[in-house]
Design an enzyme around this catalytic site. Structure first.
Site, PDB file in Angstrom:
ATOM      1  N   VAL A 134       9.695 -11.801  -0.599  1.00  0.00           N
ATOM      2  CA  VAL A 134       8.907 -11.356  -1.757  1.00  0.00           C
ATOM      3  C   VAL A 134       7.590 -12.126  -1.823  1.00  0.00           C
ATOM      4  O   VAL A 134       7.172 -12.599  -2.878  1.00  0.00           O
ATOM      5  CB  VAL A 134       9.705 -11.511  -3.078  1.00  0.00           C
ATOM      6  N   VAL A 154       3.323  -9.091   0.490  1.00  0.00           N
ATOM      7  CA  VAL A 154       3.722  -7.694   0.674  1.00  0.00           C
ATOM      8  C   VAL A 154       4.855  -7.337  -0.285  1.00  0.00           C
ATOM      9  O   VAL A 154       4.831  -6.295  -0.939  1.00  0.00           O
ATOM     10  CB  VAL A 154       4.147  -7.432   2.131  1.00  0.00           C
ATOM     11  N   LEU A 201      -0.432   3.251   7.963  1.00  0.00           N
ATOM     12  CA  LEU A 201      -0.803   4.479   8.679  1.00  0.00           C
ATOM     13  C   LEU A 201       0.439   5.209   9.204  1.00  0.00           C
ATOM     14  O   LEU A 201       1.399   4.569   9.651  1.00  0.00           O
ATOM     15  CB  LEU A 201      -1.721   4.138   9.858  1.00  0.00           C
ATOM     16  N   LYS A 203       3.447  -4.365  19.111  1.00  0.00           N
ATOM     17  CA  LYS A 203       3.134  -3.044  18.560  1.00  0.00           C
ATOM     18  C   LYS A 203       3.028  -1.993  19.661  1.00  0.00           C
ATOM     19  O   LYS A 203       3.536  -0.879  19.519  1.00  0.00           O
ATOM     20  CB  LYS A 203       1.828  -3.115  17.768  1.00  0.00           C
TER      21      LYS A 203
END
Length: 818
Positions: free
Chosen positions: A474, A477, A614, A683
């Protein structure tokens, strides 16, 4: 003449009894009224406890008896005027003395016969009816106490006596023809055999008493007053969204009552069914509430064929199988005769069409006795291995979905089983009658609450899906994500039919859970006061809560947390994550997570692991699902690196640009992960894997730009110091690009099986040249997009956009559950 019945909760104490008296007064203004009454709340349980304790010479029975005695005397003193108490108390004490003698006798003999048990239990209703009648008389009303033993005659099947309707109906009619008072108080549950032995009518016996009298006197209706406003769509103690069913047919009510609806017992309906006497179930504590009406007419419904969901707990499933059952005439007859002789009731039965196996459910307490009787009856067949020994499974429950019109609606069973399957609720057996009025399933008892809520959501909540979130992490983000949930709660419910609740929160130190949902404005304080956090403890609490549509949300960058995903998916708990480590770890682990997700119907979504908010992975999945193939990927995948190189110039040093990115929340907690290119490697590897290629981390070439000394930094502080010391190195990179009119971009690419990441000088005519701020861009070259690529572009870093990406994944899960 009217007839009403008050349950034990309605007469549990002096205050509640006064509520009942007011209802009686209101109904007796213009008509005489018969009142059937149960024992005071929980008194039957107390009496049974005292009797059983006495029979095993446990002196606890004396303490229980004192509780029984004190409760009755206290009610008399609270409700009867002092001037009139003496005679009433003397009669109550006389009956209590008789009860005490009986209990002492059980203790001396060390036994409790069914006959004696009935006699002891009868004192509950006999005392409550006497006291209620005296309270009403004390107020000056025309009231008589009717001894139910004078009008209800049974056989001597103690514990659940069979009523002699011919004799009882005649006695009831004769009595009330000759004894017409304004108010008549009748003890329920209690009857008498023709040889003057006290008997009882079994579970729900007071309701049954009222129904027998109503049918005998051809009453216009029967009212049962209890502590809830009618029959609910499910047990309101287990399903908070349950609501009152306004009307039911007798057949629907019979099904629901048989399968555990606590308000009503099936024998109650039998006498009034033939006479078509409507039954009203009303709430003593909300007398103005409409309640439920049960009558002959099948209710008209709009759209929903399911009327209610019920359950029976503490069930055992017995299975018999073997070739010796196939085609053997009389096998079932022998089996049922075993249960008949042993007086064991079969609740549920189903048999394979091959006749190779048969299974049936009974009360769990009867399991061992049933097993023994079966094995005795079929000993020869078992010895010859024609039939296998009986298999007993315990800790089970029956869930029944009921509705008169289910037979006219397609897809009920499909909807039922798919809803249960999505929540990993295993079905042990299924039964459906030819009338198609109910579909019954046997499940593990630990899953009852989840199953009831899952089915209630599917059939009654207008397609509103409740998602129960358990959030790990927490920080920036996580806190933004919580804010977004709170802000959009009303919108989600109104337009998307989603009820998103945060049930659990955890950080590296503490964890906190609230089954009703954590209040947004108090989450920080709640977490501060929570228990010590552990990964095993967190998932164990989620498993114990066992809530439908549970989703684990990981907002950490922890490898340890990522490695725990398999445990969640295995338990059909969805996983939403922005943590790249799981999908960028070894390929076998990545594949295992995907396989577990499919096998256990647990969503595994990680959109934000690439491109923050995205729709990169979702777009890629749609391409693959539609039959397209990925040939080439070019991308700037690091919003933080793009931000850094967009701000690094001849006035802002490289280390200053890095610090700006970290302060803005665009980098990983350790900026070295971004600067080293490891983050981009992960990624790219995720995109390649999602494109259908097998690739490991070491196969992604990394053309790094950091000096070797920076790569060895042991802390963020040390990293910044080394960046400053190497300013000339970074300045040289900048001037090399500036000299040819280009810009520095850290680019990821995949083509012809080769994956690489590295710093490149981008010329002014390239798609990447004008990529501003912290934006990402991904170009997909495919069979369909071969000349001009499919482009996904936008902000690729930041707490808010990452949180929104997580939020989008959560919404995807909700929409798929509708």
């Amino acid at each position: 003449m009217k007839i009403v019945k008050f349950g034990g909760s309605s007469v549990s104490n002096a205050e509640n009894i006064l509520r009942c008296i007011q209802i009686i007064k209101d109904k007796s203004i213009n008509d005489s009224i018969l009142v059937v009454v149960s024992a005071f709340g929980d008194m039957t349980d107390y009496l049974l406890d005292a009797a059983k304790s006495a029979s095993v010479k446990d002196e606890k029975y004396l303490q229980v008896f004192n509780q029984i005695e004190n409760h009755h005397i206290q009610i008399v003193k609270s409700l009867i005027p002092t001037s009139k108490q003496a005679s009433v108390l003397s009669q109550v004490i006389l009956k209590l003395n008789e009860l005490e003698v009986l209990l002492n006798g059980c203790s001396l003999l060390g036994e409790l016969s069914k006959k004696t048990e009935d006699l002891i239990l009868s004192y509950g209703e006999r005392l409550s009816a006497y006291i209620l009648s005296e309270v009403i008389k004390a107020e000056g009303a025309d009231c008589q106490l009717v001894d139910s033993r004078d009008i209800l005659k049974t056989d001597e099947h103690f514990g659940k006596a069979i009523v002699n309707f011919t004799l009882s109906n005649s006695l009831i009619r004769s009595f009330f023809r000759e004894n017409n008072h304004k108010v008549s108080i009748i003890p329920g549950f209690v009857a008498e055999s023709e040889s003057k032995q006290i008997t009882t009518l079994g579970r729900g016996g007071s309701d049954y008493t009222a129904a027998i009298i109503a049918a005998a006197l051809d009453m216009e209706s029967l009212e049962i007053w209890t502590d809830v406003s009618g029959i609910f769509t499910a047990d309101p103690k287990l399903v908070k969204q349950a609501r009152t069913i306004k009307s039911l047919s007798f057949q629907e009510a019979m099904e629901l009552s048989h399968f555990g609806a606590k308000v009503l017992y099936s024998p109650t309906l039998q006498p009034i069914l033939a006479k078509n006497i409507p039954l009203y179930v009303k709430n003593t504590f909300e007398p103005e509430a409409a309640g439920t009406i049960i009558h002959h007419t099948i209710p008209r419904i709009n759209g929903n064929a399911v009327r209610g969901i019920s359950n029976i707990d503490h069930v055992a499933l017995i299975t018999l199988e073997g070739p010796g059952m196939v085609g053997v005439t009389g096998f079932s007859e022998r089996l049922f005769e075993v249960f008949s002789k042993a007086e064991i009731n079969i609740i549920f039965i189903t048999q394979a069409s091959s006749e190779y196996s048969i299974c049936f459910a009974i009360e769990e307490v009867e399991a061992e006795r049933a097993e023994k009787k079966i094995n005795e009856e079929f000993h020869l067949e078992m010895t010859e291995q024609k039939i296998k020994p009986a298999i007993i499974e315990k800790d089970l429950s029956i869930i029944a979905v009921v509705g008169e019109n289910m037979k006219n609606h397609q897809g009920i069973s499909g909807k039922m089983f798919s809803a249960l399957g999505r929540n990993n609720i295993n079905i042990r057996a299924i039964a459906q009658g030819a009338s198609e009025r109910n579909i019954s399933t046997i499940i593990a008892q630990k899953n009852v609450r989840k199953a009831l809520n899952t089915l209630h959501e599917a059939f009654f909540e207008e397609d509103v899906v409740q998602l129960n979130l358990f959030i790990m992490g927490v920080g920036n983000v996580g806190s933004r994500f919580l804010e977004q949930i709170d802000k959009q709660r009303e919108y989600l419910f109104k337009y998307l039919k989603l009820n998103v609740r945060v049930i659990g929160l955890a950080n590296s130190r503490t964890m906190f859970f609230n089954e009703e949902g954590i209040v947004h404005s108090q989450w920080k304080e709640s977490l501060d006061e929570g228990e010590k956090c552990s990964l095993d403890g967190f998932i164990e609490r989620i498993r114990q809560l066992n809530l439908r549509n549970s989703v684990f949300v990981d907002m950490t960058a922890s490898e340890e947390v990522a490695r725990s995903y398999a445990s969640y998916l295995y338990n059909s708990i969805g996983v939403v994550t922005c943590n790249k480590i799981a999908c960028a770890s070894d390929y076998d682990f990545y594949k295992r997570l995907k396989d577990l997700s499919r096998k256990y119907h647990a969503p595994f979504l990680f959109e934000t692991s690439v491109g923050a908010g995205l729709p990169v992975i979702d777009t890629l999945k749609n391409l693959i699902a539609s039959g397209d193939r990925i040939h080439k990927i070019e991308a700037v995948l690091s919003g933080s690196l793009n931000f850094i190189f967009n701000h690094f110039d001849d006035t802002t040093s490289f280390d200053e640009a890095v610090e700006m990115a970290q302060v803005g929340g665009y980098t990983e907690p350790n900026p070295l992960i971004d600067l080293s290119g490891i983050d981009v490697q992960r990624k790219l590897m995720i995109l390649v894997r999602e494109s259908g290629y097998k690739i490991e981390f070491h196969e992604v070439e990394n053309g790094g730009f950091l000096p070797e000394s920076c790569l060895k930094a042991k802390s963020t502080k040390e990293l910044y110091q080394l960046l400053k010391e190497n300013r000339s190195h970074f300045d040289a990179l900048y001037y090399a690009a500036s000299k040819v009119g280009g810009k520095l971009k850290f680019v990821a690419s995949f083509e012809q099986g080769v994956a690489r990441v590295g710093l490149q000088i981008i010329p002014s005519d390239h798609d990447f040249y004008h990529l501003e701020g912290k934006d990402n861009i991904i170009l997909f070259y495919t069979d369909r997009y071969c000349e001009q690529p499919l482009v996904v572009k936008g902000a690729g870093a930041g707490a808010s956009v990452t949180a929104s990406g997580i939020f989008a994944d959560v919404i995807r899960i909700g929409n798929k559950n509708i």
